[in-house]
Design a protein around this motif. Structure first.
Motif, PDB file in Angstrom:
ATOM      1  N   GLY B  51       0.796  -1.221   0.000  1.00 35.69           N
ATOM      2  CA  GLY B  51       0.000   0.000   0.000  1.00 35.69           C
ATOM      3  C   GLY B  51       0.827   1.269   0.000  1.00 35.69           C
ATOM      4  O   GLY B  51       0.331   2.330   0.358  1.00 35.69           O
ATOM      5  N   LEU B 244       3.367   2.341 -12.203  1.00 28.71           N
ATOM      6  CA  LEU B 244       2.074   2.592 -11.558  1.00 28.71           C
ATOM      7  C   LEU B 244       0.941   2.269 -12.526  1.00 28.71           C
ATOM      8  O   LEU B 244      -0.047   1.613 -12.182  1.00 28.71           O
ATOM      9  CB  LEU B 244       2.006   4.061 -11.121  1.00 28.71           C
ATOM     10  CG  LEU B 244       0.657   4.570 -10.630  1.00 28.71           C
ATOM     11  CD1 LEU B 244       0.286   3.922  -9.316  1.00 28.71           C
ATOM     12  CD2 LEU B 244       0.659   6.076 -10.467  1.00 28.71           C
ATOM     13  N   LEU B 248      -1.733  -0.653 -12.014  1.00 33.61           N
ATOM     14  CA  LEU B 248      -3.141  -0.286 -11.891  1.00 33.61           C
ATOM     15  C   LEU B 248      -3.966  -0.966 -12.972  1.00 33.61           C
ATOM     16  O   LEU B 248      -5.065  -1.445 -12.720  1.00 33.61           O
ATOM     17  CB  LEU B 248      -3.296   1.225 -12.025  1.00 33.61           C
ATOM     18  CG  LEU B 248      -3.077   2.062 -10.773  1.00 33.61           C
ATOM     19  CD1 LEU B 248      -3.187   3.527 -11.126  1.00 33.61           C
ATOM     20  CD2 LEU B 248      -4.091   1.701  -9.710  1.00 33.61           C
ATOM     21  N   VAL B 285      -5.218   9.052 -20.763  1.00 32.67           N
ATOM     22  CA  VAL B 285      -6.623   8.642 -20.853  1.00 32.67           C
ATOM     23  C   VAL B 285      -6.836   7.350 -20.068  1.00 32.67           C
ATOM     24  O   VAL B 285      -7.807   7.219 -19.310  1.00 32.67           O
ATOM     25  CB  VAL B 285      -7.031   8.467 -22.339  1.00 32.67           C
ATOM     26  CG1 VAL B 285      -8.404   7.854 -22.441  1.00 32.67           C
ATOM     27  CG2 VAL B 285      -6.983   9.803 -23.048  1.00 32.67           C
ATOM     28  N   LEU B 287      -5.136   6.198 -17.526  1.00 31.32           N
ATOM     29  CA  LEU B 287      -5.077   6.460 -16.077  1.00 31.32           C
ATOM     30  C   LEU B 287      -6.404   7.004 -15.554  1.00 31.32           C
ATOM     31  O   LEU B 287      -6.917   6.547 -14.535  1.00 31.32           O
ATOM     32  CB  LEU B 287      -3.968   7.476 -15.779  1.00 31.32           C
ATOM     33  CG  LEU B 287      -2.580   6.927 -15.521  1.00 31.32           C
ATOM     34  CD1 LEU B 287      -1.593   8.056 -15.326  1.00 31.32           C
ATOM     35  CD2 LEU B 287      -2.575   6.038 -14.299  1.00 31.32           C
ATOM     36  N   VAL B 288      -6.959   7.993 -16.274  1.00 28.62           N
ATOM     37  CA  VAL B 288      -8.205   8.596 -15.804  1.00 28.62           C
ATOM     38  C   VAL B 288      -9.338   7.575 -15.850  1.00 28.62           C
ATOM     39  O   VAL B 288     -10.111   7.431 -14.886  1.00 28.62           O
ATOM     40  CB  VAL B 288      -8.549   9.839 -16.650  1.00 28.62           C
ATOM     41  CG1 VAL B 288      -9.935  10.354 -16.296  1.00 28.62           C
ATOM     42  CG2 VAL B 288      -7.518  10.930 -16.424  1.00 28.62           C
ATOM     43  N   THR B 291      -9.033   5.028 -12.927  1.00 29.37           N
ATOM     44  CA  THR B 291      -9.452   5.496 -11.611  1.00 29.37           C
ATOM     45  C   THR B 291     -10.964   5.650 -11.557  1.00 29.37           C
ATOM     46  O   THR B 291     -11.574   5.448 -10.518  1.00 29.37           O
ATOM     47  CB  THR B 291      -8.820   6.855 -11.243  1.00 29.37           C
ATOM     48  OG1 THR B 291      -8.939   7.713 -12.353  1.00 29.37           O
ATOM     49  CG2 THR B 291      -7.379   6.724 -10.870  1.00 29.37           C
ATOM     50  N   LEU B 292     -11.567   5.993 -12.706  1.00 35.18           N
ATOM     51  CA  LEU B 292     -13.019   6.190 -12.694  1.00 35.18           C
ATOM     52  C   LEU B 292     -13.775   4.873 -12.692  1.00 35.18           C
ATOM     53  O   LEU B 292     -14.715   4.683 -11.930  1.00 35.18           O
ATOM     54  CB  LEU B 292     -13.444   7.009 -13.918  1.00 35.18           C
ATOM     55  CG  LEU B 292     -13.301   8.518 -13.809  1.00 35.18           C
ATOM     56  CD1 LEU B 292     -13.727   9.169 -15.105  1.00 35.18           C
ATOM     57  CD2 LEU B 292     -14.147   9.048 -12.664  1.00 35.18           C
ATOM     58  N   PHE B 293     -13.365   3.944 -13.574  1.00 36.12           N
ATOM     59  CA  PHE B 293     -14.241   2.802 -13.823  1.00 36.12           C
ATOM     60  C   PHE B 293     -13.683   1.448 -13.397  1.00 36.12           C
ATOM     61  O   PHE B 293     -14.435   0.502 -13.215  1.00 36.12           O
ATOM     62  CB  PHE B 293     -14.591   2.743 -15.317  1.00 36.12           C
ATOM     63  CG  PHE B 293     -15.271   3.975 -15.799  1.00 36.12           C
ATOM     64  CD1 PHE B 293     -16.546   4.307 -15.354  1.00 36.12           C
ATOM     65  CD2 PHE B 293     -14.632   4.848 -16.669  1.00 36.12           C
ATOM     66  CE1 PHE B 293     -17.168   5.457 -15.773  1.00 36.12           C
ATOM     67  CE2 PHE B 293     -15.256   6.002 -17.097  1.00 36.12           C
ATOM     68  CZ  PHE B 293     -16.522   6.310 -16.652  1.00 36.12           C
ATOM     69  N   PRO B 295     -11.023   0.569 -10.745  1.00 40.46           N
ATOM     70  CA  PRO B 295      -9.952   0.821  -9.777  1.00 40.46           C
ATOM     71  C   PRO B 295      -9.181  -0.433  -9.394  1.00 40.46           C
ATOM     72  O   PRO B 295      -8.078  -0.325  -8.881  1.00 40.46           O
ATOM     73  CB  PRO B 295     -10.689   1.418  -8.572  1.00 40.46           C
ATOM     74  CG  PRO B 295     -12.115   1.089  -8.769  1.00 40.46           C
ATOM     75  CD  PRO B 295     -12.333   0.958 -10.231  1.00 40.46           C
TER      76      PRO B 295
END
Lengths: 308, 311
Positions: B51, B244, B248, B285, B287-288, B291-293, B295
């Motif tokens: 974490g 990262l 992710l 794009v 990354l965004v 995080t939105l849809f 995670p």
């Protein structure tokens, strides 16, 4: 030039850097203070301000002063609106979770930067300053008849640079009056202190957040419009202001507005002085390490208060 | 044999077979992806399991890369001793920066790691007479070999990358199932409770970060050795963001997520750089959108919905 005039020149240049930096960092600080999120895309809002200033000035194409004044109004408005839109569509949806916000704003950084590369292109483009007379400055020396003024060669500043420092001061004072003397400022401060309580009193916190995020971006854009006649507009120009703003906001204490101004003066002046006398790369290394150490050993910043 | 280990062995076997099946262009890409996946696996140990969201792993990648490349270039070391130098360099850098950065947490930790990495990048630029700055330098083909195997040949390079990848995967696969790995996950999930249970949380976080940085450094060293180039751009911010992004996308806290994420991102960027110079747009794009849809990433979602045993 002798050491004295050289130092004075460095400090004058440093004052210009500090003025721009104070505006940009204030945007970051306001956003962190009220919303408790770190906006990594802040430097790109600055860059967009400069690029929009170029578009406005080159579209109008009349006297430089007309284009400049128009840019000073239009660029912050457009950038602020874009930021508010981003807040509503992205940040609000992830609930301002600190870590996810940073990841999302890193994404936005690349979207804005690369989007500008695709439309504006890779070239640096200048904006003409509205006025630009060179003012030679005197310096004192110990002559035969005691203290005397003389005009060393090379010690001068342009009227535009003096205007930049004055304009930045005016904008910052206006911001301070807005935060402390108006109802909107009161609402912002209430939200900053306790967003849950503010909501209970009927304050539309979501709207306040969107406006604050827009305001932060608009401040960066204003700084950029002021700087673009000195530096050219370029799609990668957001990196340095972002780093320096981080440094200023951290040294000044995250979210502390007076601390931000003092730290901006300190960093801007020392950046100007150090890079005249030392290698700019070495200056940056020392500055970044200093910030890391401040965060490690004094996380509330040099001027911030210890959390209760 | 348990299912996670079997899955890892199947993946390794499939990657070995892929070299003989895929066209040259794609097997060349896959060698690069495996090295980047090792980097992301190292990152995953800190971010996915413990974490610790670091924004400065390029520092460790570059420490390994320069540890190998500079000692080969300026001290005329051969590959194996140079790899040792890289190992020590990255462990040392991770140990020192970790001890300082771990005094902070959350957002401050992210900024401190970012600042350390930035200072590292600027240092590489400052010593331009050794590192040649952003331009970088090329390692001659003659020195890029281990025990007579030419690592600049397609086959040598691919299987060297595969060995590094397999060893890392098996070590991490075992580590996260061992008691040590379990306590790292406990720290990630609830640090206060892990402290209360009597674990020395601070020391374990530091050990995790040192292991993470060392693996990242080995990836950096392997990158320089296999592809024959070291430059300061590998120490810059995008190289802290890439792992990262891979983790992710693939799924934080899954053993194979880094590989899946690296494959996807590599080809996404490869395809889009054929269309436009602004290929980092794709990374932004993704990354965004993540995080939105999504995670939890691809494998994280897979594990949550359908395959609960996925390692």
């Amino acid at each position: 030039m002798d050491f004295g005039p050289h130092l004075m020149l460095a400090m004058l240049e440093g004052a210009v850097t500090a003025a721009i930096l104070a505006l940009t960092a204030m945007g970051l600080s306001v956003v962190f203070g009220v919303m408790r999120v770190v906006n990594v895309a802040h430097g790109e809002f600055y860059m967009l301000g400069a690029v929009i200033a170029w578009f406005v000035a080159s579209t109008l194409g009349t006297h430089p002063a007309v284009g400049f004044v128009a840019a000073l109004v239009i660029a912050p408005l457009l950038v602020g609106a874009l930021a508010a839109l981003i807040d509503i569509t992205v940040l609000q949806r992830i609930g301002y979770d600190p870590e996810r916000t940073i990841v999302a704003t890193i994404g936005l950084l690349y979207i804005l930067q690369q989007g500008t590369l695709m439309t504006f292109g890779p070239d640096a483009r200048p904006v003409a300053p509205p006025f630009n007379t060179r003012l030679a400055l005197p310096f004192v020396e110990w002559g035969e008849n005691g203290l005397a003024l003389y005009w060393p060669w090379g010690l001068s500043i342009t009227s535009y640079k003096l205007f930049v420092t004055a304009a930045a001061a005016v904008i910052l004072i206006a911001l301070w009056l807005f935060m402390t003397r108006t109802r909107a400022g009161l609402i912002m401060r209430a939200t900053q202190q306790d967003s849950a309580m503010a909501r209970a009193f009927g304050i539309p916190v979501a709207k306040v957040y969107a406006l604050v995020f827009g305001l932060g971006a608009a401040l960066a854009a204003m700084g950029a419009v002021l700087v673009v006649p000195i530096q050219q507009a370029h799609y990668l120009m957001g990196g340095d202001p972002l780093l320096l703003s981080f440094i200023v906001v951290i040294i000044g204490g995250l979210g502390s507005l007076p601390g931000t101004v003092i730290a901006a003066l300190l960093i801007g002046m020392s950046d100007g002085v150090i890079s005249v006398f030392f290698s700019p790369t070495l200056a940056k290394i020392l500055a970044t390490l200093a910030v890391a150490m401040v965060l490690v050993f004094r996380p509330q910043g040099l001027l911030g208060k210890k959390p209760q | 044999m348990n299912r996670p280990l079997a899955l890892h062995l199947v993946v390794i076997a499939a990657l070995a077979a892929a070299f003989f099946v895929l066209p040259d262009y794609h097997s060349g890409n896959l060698a690069r992806i495996m090295v980047l996946a090792v980097y992301a696996m190292g990152y995953n140990l800190a971010f996915g399991y413990t974490g610790l969201l670091s924004l400065g792993h390029a520092l460790f990648f570059a420490a390994g890369m320069y540890g190998l490349a500079l000692s080969m270039q300026h001290l005329s070391l051969t590959a194996i001793p140079a790899l040792m130098v890289a190992l020590i360099a990255s462990a040392l850098v991770a140990g020192i920066t970790g001890a300082l950065a771990l005094r902070t947490r959350g957002v401050a930790f992210m900024i401190v790691t970012l600042m350390f990495a930035q200072a590292g990048y600027l240092t590489a630029l400052y010593f331009v007479q050794y590192t040649r700055g952003d331009e970088g330098f090329v390692l001659p083909q003659a020195v890029r070999q281990i025990a007579g195997v030419d690592l600049s040949s397609a086959m040598g390079r691919y299987f060297a990358a595969l060995i590094l990848f397999s060893v890392t995967l098996l070590i991490i696969g075992a580590l996260v199932r061992a008691p040590f790995g379990r306590t790292l996950i406990a720290i990630r999930e609830n640090e206060a409770r892990a402290t209360m249970l009597g674990y020395d949380v601070q020391r374990r976080k530091w050990l995790a970060l040192v292991a993470s940085g060392t693996i990242s450094g080995m990836a950096g060293a392997a990158y320089a050795l296999l592809f024959g180039y070291a430059g300061a751009s590998f120490a810059a911010v995008p190289y802290s963001i890439f792992p990262l992004l891979y983790v992710l996308l693939g799924g934080a806290g899954t053993t194979l997520g880094p590989l899946v994420g690296a494959v996807f991102m590599f080809y996404l960027i490869d395809l889009s750089s054929g269309v436009t110079d602004a290929y980092m747009l794709v990374a932004g794009v993704v990354l965004v959108l993540l995080t939105l849809f999504l995670p939890q990433g691809l494998l994280g979602t897979l594990r949550k919905r359908w395959v609960p045993w996925l390692p």
